[in-house]
Design a protein around this motif. Structure first.
Motif, PDB file in Angstrom:
ATOM      1  N   UNK A 285      34.235  46.986  36.883  1.00 20.60           N
ATOM      2  CA  UNK A 285      34.042  45.533  36.864  1.00 20.60           C
ATOM      3  C   UNK A 285      35.019  44.843  37.804  1.00 20.60           C
ATOM      4  N   UNK A 286      36.264  45.356  37.781  1.00 17.43           N
ATOM      5  CA  UNK A 286      37.282  44.766  38.647  1.00 17.43           C
ATOM      6  C   UNK A 286      36.878  44.924  40.116  1.00 17.43           C
ATOM      7  N   UNK A 287      36.357  46.104  40.441  1.00 16.29           N
ATOM      8  CA  UNK A 287      35.950  46.345  41.822  1.00 16.29           C
ATOM      9  C   UNK A 287      34.815  45.402  42.215  1.00 16.29           C
ATOM     10  N   UNK A 288      33.884  45.206  41.306  1.00 14.66           N
ATOM     11  CA  UNK A 288      32.784  44.285  41.620  1.00 14.66           C
ATOM     12  C   UNK A 288      33.284  42.851  41.760  1.00 14.66           C
ATOM     13  N   UNK A 289      34.275  42.502  40.942  1.00 18.76           N
ATOM     14  CA  UNK A 289      34.856  41.163  41.063  1.00 18.76           C
ATOM     15  C   UNK A 289      35.449  40.979  42.459  1.00 18.76           C
ATOM     16  N   UNK A 290      36.125  42.028  42.960  1.00 14.47           N
ATOM     17  CA  UNK A 290      36.675  41.972  44.314  1.00 14.47           C
ATOM     18  C   UNK A 290      35.554  41.817  45.335  1.00 14.47           C
TER      19      UNK A 290
ATOM     20  N   UNK B 280      31.892  34.441  49.148  1.00 11.29           N
ATOM     21  CA  UNK B 280      32.921  34.484  48.100  1.00 11.29           C
ATOM     22  C   UNK B 280      33.979  33.413  48.275  1.00 11.29           C
ATOM     23  N   UNK B 281      34.886  33.337  47.263  1.00 11.48           N
ATOM     24  CA  UNK B 281      35.914  32.280  47.277  1.00 11.48           C
ATOM     25  C   UNK B 281      36.790  32.347  48.507  1.00 11.48           C
ATOM     26  N   UNK B 282      37.093  33.572  48.962  1.00 12.02           N
ATOM     27  CA  UNK B 282      38.054  33.678  50.067  1.00 12.02           C
ATOM     28  C   UNK B 282      37.449  33.106  51.341  1.00 12.02           C
ATOM     29  N   UNK B 283      36.214  33.519  51.624  1.00  6.76           N
ATOM     30  CA  UNK B 283      35.556  32.946  52.798  1.00  6.76           C
ATOM     31  C   UNK B 283      35.365  31.445  52.664  1.00  6.76           C
ATOM     32  N   UNK B 284      34.958  30.993  51.468  1.00  8.82           N
ATOM     33  CA  UNK B 284      34.757  29.546  51.268  1.00  8.82           C
ATOM     34  C   UNK B 284      36.050  28.796  51.529  1.00  8.82           C
ATOM     35  N   UNK B 285      37.149  29.327  50.989  1.00  9.24           N
ATOM     36  CA  UNK B 285      38.433  28.645  51.138  1.00  9.24           C
ATOM     37  C   UNK B 285      38.845  28.610  52.606  1.00  9.24           C
TER      38      UNK B 285
ATOM     39  N   UNK C   8      34.590  40.739  55.258  1.00  2.00           N
ATOM     40  CA  UNK C   8      35.729  41.530  54.780  1.00  2.00           C
ATOM     41  C   UNK C   8      35.292  42.916  54.321  1.00  2.00           C
ATOM     42  N   UNK C   9      34.057  43.018  53.847  1.00  2.00           N
ATOM     43  CA  UNK C   9      33.615  44.298  53.297  1.00  2.00           C
ATOM     44  C   UNK C   9      33.297  45.285  54.408  1.00  2.00           C
ATOM     45  N   UNK C  10      32.555  44.822  55.416  1.00  2.00           N
ATOM     46  CA  UNK C  10      32.262  45.709  56.542  1.00  2.00           C
ATOM     47  C   UNK C  10      33.556  46.169  57.213  1.00  2.00           C
ATOM     48  N   UNK C  11      34.527  45.265  57.329  1.00  2.00           N
ATOM     49  CA  UNK C  11      35.779  45.606  58.017  1.00  2.00           C
ATOM     50  C   UNK C  11      36.786  46.298  57.100  1.00  2.00           C
ATOM     51  N   UNK C  12      36.358  46.626  55.876  1.00  2.00           N
ATOM     52  CA  UNK C  12      37.167  47.396  54.924  1.00  2.00           C
ATOM     53  C   UNK C  12      38.369  46.665  54.333  1.00  2.00           C
ATOM     54  N   UNK C  13      38.503  45.363  54.593  1.00  2.00           N
ATOM     55  CA  UNK C  13      39.624  44.635  53.980  1.00  2.00           C
ATOM     56  C   UNK C  13      39.503  44.616  52.468  1.00  2.00           C
ATOM     57  N   UNK C  14      38.245  44.459  52.015  1.00  2.00           N
ATOM     58  CA  UNK C  14      38.024  44.426  50.568  1.00  2.00           C
ATOM     59  C   UNK C  14      38.419  45.761  49.950  1.00  2.00           C
ATOM     60  N   UNK C  15      38.124  46.853  50.647  1.00  2.00           N
ATOM     61  CA  UNK C  15      38.464  48.179  50.135  1.00  2.00           C
ATOM     62  C   UNK C  15      39.973  48.338  49.991  1.00  2.00           C
ATOM     63  N   UNK C  16      40.702  47.971  51.055  1.00  2.00           N
ATOM     64  CA  UNK C  16      42.156  48.143  50.985  1.00  2.00           C
ATOM     65  C   UNK C  16      42.766  47.243  49.919  1.00  2.00           C
TER      66      UNK C  16
ATOM     67  N   UNK D  23      36.668  52.344  43.624  1.00  2.00           N
ATOM     68  CA  UNK D  23      36.878  51.293  44.611  1.00  2.00           C
ATOM     69  C   UNK D  23      36.163  51.595  45.933  1.00  2.00           C
ATOM     70  N   UNK D  24      36.275  52.812  46.476  1.00  2.00           N
ATOM     71  CA  UNK D  24      35.558  53.094  47.730  1.00  2.00           C
ATOM     72  C   UNK D  24      34.035  53.000  47.566  1.00  2.00           C
ATOM     73  N   UNK D  25      33.518  53.459  46.426  1.00  2.00           N
ATOM     74  CA  UNK D  25      32.075  53.390  46.213  1.00  2.00           C
ATOM     75  C   UNK D  25      31.585  51.954  46.273  1.00  2.00           C
ATOM     76  N   UNK D  26      32.365  51.064  45.612  1.00  2.00           N
ATOM     77  CA  UNK D  26      31.884  49.695  45.436  1.00  2.00           C
ATOM     78  C   UNK D  26      32.302  48.800  46.595  1.00  2.00           C
TER      79      UNK D  26
END
Ligand SMILES: Nc1ncnc2c1ncn2[C@@H]1O[C@H](COP(=O)(O)OP(=O)(O)O)[C@@H](O)[C@H]1O
Ligand SMILES: [Mg+2]
Lengths: 309, 368
Positions: A140-145, A153-158, A171-179, A249-252
């Motif tokens: 769930x935490x990973x999906x929240x990220x 998402x909030x980060x892009x909106x902000x 962020x997801x394609x560039x793996x920032x979300x993963x890290x 985390x890597x899967x999601x």
């Protein structure tokens, strides 16, 4: 102490019933829960992947096939390396190192604050607020990220609202979300060893260093960090091992084009239906991370015993 | 270099709790100054205000004439020796000692040389490569002193540095500390709850009670001329009689007590007598001021019965029950090789001179 008298004392102290129970429980834990699965995995990894009918038959012999595959790929292309898997392997270890260092840099000030600066109730509240998010399931935490880092998402909106970005950043394609997700996943395992180590440091030592004119930087590098070294190494070891071996985390959160090494392991077990190769891959990861930890300990002059203190 | 230290109207408050109340102290440069008081009276707190770990709620701390407000502990010309020493456990002895030089970026060879000099001073030559935990308690104590001296402070602050040592070592270290202070010639501010330490080492002693300075004086003045009931009861042993002033004549007063009238010297504060007729008063008489009356001249005489005699080698301690009262008093007599001449249980008269008894206004007493 010789082992015989040790056992006598053990039974004298705990009584026969409790003593037997403890011994059986510990033996069960060590053999059934820890050693057996690993031994099966090791055994698996050195056998050919055979259909169930042939298991135990004449073809079921030991082989290095799977390890060979990991390094050289399929046997047909002679002299070539399995660049796809090796790249993922290297990237996983490198990323795990960076996630570990990032967590260390992030957690050291927090742990120091909690252990030496925050007093009483305020400190406990902060510890609680660190723990509570981890009551939520890892997936769930990973999906929240994923939602947070998504294009809407909030980060892009902000970032767009404040004018930093003109269009959403992936962020997801560039793996920032993963890290970010990996960094957050095991953060408590970094904070608590650090906290425990720093908390046992006598405040007077910090004050003594300060009294002799030391800057904060010097106080940390000369007094606090050396004292907290066992905690630092214990936290780094755990975060590194768990990050390198993370799957959820890597899967999601992983980008579509990037793989984590554990995902390849998972694929061999699951889609590939080749448990033997999966075992070999898993063991390669395990062995390399252990070797890397041991090398790091040698470099930083940490003893294994201190780490578990 | 050495510097004087001046506390002007210093108050230190923790919320509603007042840890130091209007403290005014002048400490001359190069002197050995002690704060003496029971545990919890605010000594450490006051020292922390001098070293800069704590800002006074009110008043000023001056070192060498400079106001220290807003100057942090790393910028003050003081070095503090902590109650628990706070040596760095992961550094060698010499690295501990030379830490202040390391901070200043002094080269390693030079640091090592200075550390060896200081090891010489504290009588631990050649022990620089040991770890602190390999040293004995007394040796660690001296390393802490060397580490503080290495910073070349103008003022050395010592927070009960001997309290963790055993009795014998403590007495040895008193002499040692005093000698070191005279050799380096800087101001020492020493904190202790042990009056023996304060009286033997110090040029001046400030007696503290609950954040208040009761009296500042040299050791013999504190002992012979206490200005408050607390000082009289805290410093040394004293027999206490409660009563009311009957008459005042010159520097003496007659106090009506439960063992009869006692003529005593009136304590003065800044030259002023502190008692007037009809005021409640305490009279203190030291055990060694009491004598058996064998026809000599005494201003005061008390009838008593010997309850118990204890032989202490150099002294006889005699406990007496005063006739017609439940008061028990103590008398100390120097052992001059002759017997006391009185049996336990016999009735005796004991006397003392008026100038050896002191009459003081009633006030808080030290806990037994
Ligand atoms: N940081 C603080 N907050 C609240 N009270 C304190 C603090 N530091 C000291 N005190 C109180 O001030 C009093 C004096 O303490 P301290 O100076 O350590 O006494 P001493 O050194 O004479 O034994 C004690 O009652 C102590 O509880
Ligand atoms: Mg104290």
């Amino acid at each position: 102490m010789n082992p015989r008298s040790y056992f006598q004392r053990f039974f004298l102290r705990n009584g026969r019933t409790l003593g037997t129970f403890i011994l059986v429980a510990v033996a069960f834990w060590i053999f059934i829960m820890i050693l057996m699965p690993q031994i099966f995995m090791v055994d698996f990894s050195f056998r050919h992947a055979l259909p169930p009918a042939k298991v135990g038959g004449a073809e079921d012999v030991y082989t290095l096939e799977h390890y060979q595959y990991a390094v050289y790929g399929s046997a047909k292309a002679e002299g070539e390396y399995n660049t796809v898997d090796l790249k993922v392997f290297g990237r996983t270890l490198l990323a795990a190192i960076f996630v570990t260092l990032f967590d260390l840099a992030l957690c050291y000030p927090i742990a120091y604050y909690l252990a030496q600066v925050a007093s009483g109730g305020w400190g406990r509240l902060m510890v609680l607020s660190l723990i509570v998010p981890f009551w939520v399931n890892e997936i769930l935490r990973a999906f929240a990220f994923r939602i947070m880092f998504g294009t809407t998402g909030v980060i892009n909106s902000a970032l767009m609202a404040t004018g930093v970005l003109d269009e959403p950043y992936d962020f997801i394609r560039e793996d920032w979300a993963l890290y970010a997700g990996l960094g957050y996943a095991f953060i408590l395992l970094m904070i608590f060893p650090l906290y425990n180590a720093i908390e046992s440091l006598d405040k007077n030592q910090i004050e003594a260093a300060r009294d002799m004119g030391a800057s904060w930087l010097r106080i940390h590098f000369r007094v606090v960090v050396p004292f907290a070294k066992p905690g630092i190494s214990s936290g780094c070891t755990m975060v590194f091992m768990l990050t390198a071996g993370a799957l959820a985390a890597p899967q999601i959160l992983g980008g579509p084009s990037s793989l984590w090494f554990t995902q390849i392991v998972f694929q061999w077990f699951n889609q590939g239906n080749n448990w033997n190769r999966g075992s070999a891959y898993a063991l390669i990861l395990l062995a390399s991370t252990i070797v890397m930890v041991l090398i790091a300990m040698r470099i930083f002059k940490v003893k294994l015993g201190e780490t578990i203190r | 270099m050495s510097a004087d230290v001046q506390l002007d109207g210093v108050w230190i408050k923790f919320g509603d709790f007042v840890a130091a109340r209007d403290v005014n102290i002048q400490i001359k440069e190069g002197e050995f100054f002690s704060f003496l008081g029971p545990s919890g009276c605010g000594k450490t707190t006051l020292l922390r205000a001098v070293s800069g770990f704590l800002e006074p709620s009110d008043g000023t701390v001056r070192i060498g004439g400079d106001d220290m407000a807003g100057i942090g502990p790393n910028k003050r010309p003081t070095a503090l020796i902590f109650q628990n020493l706070a040596l760095f456990p992961l550094m060698t002895v010499w690295e501990n000692i030379a830490f202040a030089l390391e901070v200043r970026g002094v080269r390693r060879a030079e640091r090592r040389k200075k550390a060896e000099e200081l090891l010489e001073l504290i009588a631990l030559p050649g022990q620089g490569d040991k770890m602190c935990h390999e040293l004995s308690g007394g040796q660690r104590q001296r390393v802490a002193i060397a580490r503080a001296l290495c910073a070349e402070p103008d003022v050395l602050l010592l927070d009960e540095p001997l309290s963790a040592l055993d009795l014998k070592l403590r007495q040895h270290m008193r002499t040692e500390l005093r000698a070191i202070q005279q050799r380096v010639g800087i101001t020492f501010i020493y904190i202790t709850h042990d009056q023996g330490e304060a009286l033997t080492m110090s040029d001046h002693v400030a007696v503290m009670r609950e954040g208040i300075i009761e009296q500042v004086a040299d050791g013999s003045t504190l002992y012979d001329r206490p200005e408050t009931a607390f000082v009289a009861s805290f410093v040394g042993e004293n027999n206490l009689f409660r009563g009311r002033v009957a008459e005042v004549t010159g520097e003496q007063a007659v106090v009506d007590t439960n063992v009869g009238p006692i003529r005593a010297r009136m304590a003065t504060h800044e030259g002023e007598a502190q008692l007037k007729p009809h005021e409640e008063a305490f009279v203190f008489v030291r055990p060694e001021s009491l004598k058996f009356v064998n026809g000599g001249e005494f201003d005061n005489a008390i009838q008593a019965q010997i309850h118990q005699q204890e032989f202490e080698g150099n002294l006889w301690q005699v406990f007496l029950d005063v006739a017609n009262s439940d008061k028990r008093i103590k008398m100390s007599l120097v052992n001059d090789g002759r017997s006391l001449g009185h049996e336990t249980g016999s009735d005796v008269t004991i006397g003392f001179k008026a100038e050896l008894a002191v009459a003081l206004p009633q006030g808080p007493l030290a806990a037994e």
